[in-house]
Motif scaffolding. Structure first.
Motif, PDB file in Angstrom:
ATOM      1  N   LYS A 136       0.618   9.755   4.738  1.00  0.00           N
ATOM      2  CA  LYS A 136      -0.530   8.986   5.452  1.00  0.00           C
ATOM      3  C   LYS A 136      -0.516   8.991   6.749  1.00  0.00           C
ATOM      4  N   THR A 137      -1.524   9.052   7.360  1.00  0.00           N
ATOM      5  CA  THR A 137      -1.647   8.719   9.035  1.00  0.00           C
ATOM      6  C   THR A 137      -2.499   7.332   8.861  1.00  0.00           C
ATOM      7  N   SER A 138      -2.137   6.533   9.907  1.00  0.00           N
ATOM      8  CA  SER A 138      -2.741   5.242  10.271  1.00  0.00           C
ATOM      9  C   SER A 138      -3.137   5.174  11.535  1.00  0.00           C
ATOM     10  N   SER A 139      -4.216   4.199  11.764  1.00  0.00           N
ATOM     11  CA  SER A 139      -4.620   3.791  13.114  1.00  0.00           C
ATOM     12  C   SER A 139      -4.120   2.692  13.496  1.00  0.00           C
ATOM     13  N   ASP A 140      -3.128   2.102  12.607  1.00  0.00           N
ATOM     14  CA  ASP A 140      -2.252   0.859  13.080  1.00  0.00           C
ATOM     15  C   ASP A 140      -1.148   0.578  11.903  1.00  0.00           C
ATOM     16  N   ILE A 141      -0.123   1.036  12.211  1.00  0.00           N
ATOM     17  CA  ILE A 141       0.942   0.975  11.026  1.00  0.00           C
ATOM     18  C   ILE A 141       1.259  -0.534  10.852  1.00  0.00           C
ATOM     19  N   ASP A 142       1.185  -1.447  11.875  1.00  0.00           N
ATOM     20  CA  ASP A 142       1.411  -2.731  11.689  1.00  0.00           C
ATOM     21  C   ASP A 142       0.377  -3.438  10.699  1.00  0.00           C
ATOM     22  N   LYS A 143      -0.740  -2.879  10.424  1.00  0.00           N
ATOM     23  CA  LYS A 143      -1.714  -3.094   9.492  1.00  0.00           C
ATOM     24  C   LYS A 143      -1.824  -2.361   8.257  1.00  0.00           C
ATOM     25  N   PHE A 144      -0.755  -1.508   7.962  1.00  0.00           N
ATOM     26  CA  PHE A 144      -0.872  -0.782   6.800  1.00  0.00           C
ATOM     27  C   PHE A 144      -1.046  -1.382   5.547  1.00  0.00           C
ATOM     28  N   MET A 145      -0.201  -2.440   5.446  1.00  0.00           N
ATOM     29  CA  MET A 145      -0.392  -3.305   4.277  1.00  0.00           C
ATOM     30  C   MET A 145      -1.623  -3.709   3.928  1.00  0.00           C
ATOM     31  N   TYR A 146      -2.557  -4.065   5.030  1.00  0.00           N
ATOM     32  CA  TYR A 146      -3.827  -4.392   4.652  1.00  0.00           C
ATOM     33  C   TYR A 146      -4.631  -3.318   4.262  1.00  0.00           C
ATOM     34  N   SER A 147      -4.729  -2.079   5.302  1.00  0.00           N
ATOM     35  CA  SER A 147      -5.510  -1.162   5.033  1.00  0.00           C
ATOM     36  C   SER A 147      -5.112  -0.346   3.699  1.00  0.00           C
ATOM     37  N   ALA A 148      -4.099  -0.596   3.059  1.00  0.00           N
ATOM     38  CA  ALA A 148      -3.650  -0.014   1.811  1.00  0.00           C
ATOM     39  C   ALA A 148      -4.549  -0.525   0.830  1.00  0.00           C
ATOM     40  N   LYS A 149      -4.615  -2.018   0.861  1.00  0.00           N
ATOM     41  CA  LYS A 149      -5.769  -2.380  -0.060  1.00  0.00           C
ATOM     42  C   LYS A 149      -7.111  -1.928   0.429  1.00  0.00           C
ATOM     43  N   THR A 150      -7.482  -1.901   1.609  1.00  0.00           N
ATOM     44  CA  THR A 150      -8.938  -1.383   1.829  1.00  0.00           C
ATOM     45  C   THR A 150      -9.076   0.003   1.279  1.00  0.00           C
ATOM     46  N   TYR A 151      -8.322   0.767   1.560  1.00  0.00           N
ATOM     47  CA  TYR A 151      -8.592   2.218   1.113  1.00  0.00           C
ATOM     48  C   TYR A 151      -7.793   2.594  -0.405  1.00  0.00           C
ATOM     49  N   ASN A 152      -7.729   1.344  -1.024  1.00  0.00           N
ATOM     50  CA  ASN A 152      -7.175   1.605  -2.518  1.00  0.00           C
ATOM     51  C   ASN A 152      -6.016   2.639  -2.859  1.00  0.00           C
ATOM     52  N   TYR A 153      -4.984   2.439  -1.565  1.00  0.00           N
ATOM     53  CA  TYR A 153      -3.658   3.037  -1.982  1.00  0.00           C
ATOM     54  C   TYR A 153      -3.091   2.264  -3.254  1.00  0.00           C
ATOM     55  N   ASP A 154      -3.528   1.108  -3.558  1.00  0.00           N
ATOM     56  CA  ASP A 154      -3.022   0.286  -4.588  1.00  0.00           C
ATOM     57  C   ASP A 154      -3.369   0.904  -5.880  1.00  0.00           C
ATOM     58  N   SER A 155      -4.521   1.257  -6.098  1.00  0.00           N
ATOM     59  CA  SER A 155      -5.030   1.847  -7.326  1.00  0.00           C
ATOM     60  C   SER A 155      -4.303   3.248  -7.358  1.00  0.00           C
ATOM     61  N   GLN A 156      -4.246   3.898  -6.236  1.00  0.00           N
ATOM     62  CA  GLN A 156      -3.674   5.521  -6.078  1.00  0.00           C
ATOM     63  C   GLN A 156      -2.043   5.221  -6.651  1.00  0.00           C
ATOM     64  N   ALA A 157      -1.379   4.272  -6.147  1.00  0.00           N
ATOM     65  CA  ALA A 157      -0.266   4.230  -6.678  1.00  0.00           C
ATOM     66  C   ALA A 157      -0.153   3.708  -8.134  1.00  0.00           C
ATOM     67  N   TYR A 158      -0.851   2.813  -8.720  1.00  0.00           N
ATOM     68  CA  TYR A 158      -0.986   2.699 -10.147  1.00  0.00           C
ATOM     69  C   TYR A 158      -1.292   4.136 -11.053  1.00  0.00           C
ATOM     70  N   ILE A 159      -2.204   4.509 -10.464  1.00  0.00           N
ATOM     71  CA  ILE A 159      -2.851   6.022 -11.338  1.00  0.00           C
ATOM     72  C   ILE A 159      -1.359   6.955 -11.321  1.00  0.00           C
ATOM     73  N   LEU A 170       5.788   6.098  -3.138  1.00  0.00           N
ATOM     74  CA  LEU A 170       6.352   5.858  -1.654  1.00  0.00           C
ATOM     75  C   LEU A 170       5.431   6.380  -0.750  1.00  0.00           C
ATOM     76  N   PHE A 171       5.023   5.716  -0.006  1.00  0.00           N
ATOM     77  CA  PHE A 171       3.946   5.923   1.403  1.00  0.00           C
ATOM     78  C   PHE A 171       4.617   6.285   2.422  1.00  0.00           C
ATOM     79  N   MET A 172       4.592   7.446   3.069  1.00  0.00           N
ATOM     80  CA  MET A 172       5.240   7.950   4.182  1.00  0.00           C
ATOM     81  C   MET A 172       4.155   8.029   5.233  1.00  0.00           C
ATOM     82  N   VAL A 173       4.280   7.101   6.488  1.00  0.00           N
ATOM     83  CA  VAL A 173       3.282   6.719   7.218  1.00  0.00           C
ATOM     84  C   VAL A 173       3.521   7.059   8.854  1.00  0.00           C
ATOM     85  N   ILE A 174       2.475   7.636   9.466  1.00  0.00           N
ATOM     86  CA  ILE A 174       2.795   7.802  10.889  1.00  0.00           C
ATOM     87  C   ILE A 174       1.490   7.397  11.665  1.00  0.00           C
ATOM     88  N   ASP A 175       1.734   6.382  12.467  1.00  0.00           N
ATOM     89  CA  ASP A 175       0.804   5.856  13.434  1.00  0.00           C
ATOM     90  C   ASP A 175       0.285   6.847  14.456  1.00  0.00           C
TER      91      ASP A 175
END
Length: 225
Positions: A136-159, A170-175
């Motif tokens: 993943k790329t992120s506009s703010d890696i410090d807020k990734f745990m919140y954007s993960a919910k917004t962009y449904n990465y939680d449902s992606q992980a479950y699926i 495992l999410f590999m992220v760069i700001d």
């Protein structure tokens, strides 16, 4: 079209009437596609056309876009993405996880989840560590745990944990701004939250598209303020 995917979650939860309605292709989508291709399938980079102009408002860009029939990368965007790719793969831990011997890239899978057919494509299957790695790329890696919910990465992980049974996400992220990189694994609570989203999405899908007596025109949202 017969399979659901994590990209359907947002519309099924927020506005089922727009399910499978085509969305506009955006610059972040183009950049994300290039970023993944550069890291995982560099032999396909010739599929991307690059224009050396200042912006998409220039006459030259508009003429080239009209000729090709799709959005094009600007040279400065490509150079920025190339730098991000180098930054990520220059980290020894990330490089080892991405390119470990025996890894598989862009792996498709189909499984039945909650009595519906779902599909997904894993960026990387690391068989040695039994990981599904998603870049993943992120506009703010410090807020990734919140954007993960917004962009449904939680449902992606479950699926994906169901599509590739026994493997962890495992999410590999760069700001994109600060160039910081990070690894984000998933807690049981993260998977549980994703499972609830998938359950709710399945209910909406069954209501709208499996229930012949339901009239979509009668759909409305209700909420107590």
């Amino acid at each position: 079209q017969q399979y659901l995917s994590n990209s359907d979650i947002g519309k099924l939860l927020k506005n089922p009437t727009q399910f499978r309605v085509s969305s506009e292709f955006t610059k972040p989508m183009l950049e994300g596609r290039y970023f993944h291709t550069k890291i995982l399938e560099p032999h396909k980079l010739d599929d991307f056309q690059v224009v050396d102009v200042a912006s998409r408002n220039t006459v030259r860009y508009k003429e080239k876009e009209a000729e090709v029939g799709e959005m094009l990368l600007l040279k400065k965007e490509k150079e920025h993405l190339d730098f991000l790719c180098t930054k990520m793969t220059s980290n020894m831990e990330m490089c080892d996880l991405i390119y470990e011997e025996g890894n598989q890239f862009e792996v498709p899978e189909i499984q039945k989840i909650m009595n519906l057919d779902w599909k997904g494509k894993a960026d990387i299957i690391n068989n040695g560590s039994e990981l599904i790695i998603d870049i993943k790329t992120s506009s703010d890696i410090d807020k990734f745990m919140y954007s993960a919910k917004t962009y449904n990465y939680d449902s992606q992980a479950y699926i994906y944990s169901k599509l590739f049974f026994g493997y962890e996400m495992l999410f590999m992220v760069i700001d994109k701004t600060t160039k910081q990189i990070g690894l984000f694994d998933c807690s049981p609570q993260f998977y549980e939250r994703g499972a609830k989203k998938v359950e709710d999405a399945c209910e909406q899908y069954n209501l709208f598209f499996k229930n012949e007596t339901f009239d979509p025109k009668q759909y409305l949202k209700t909420q107590t303020l």
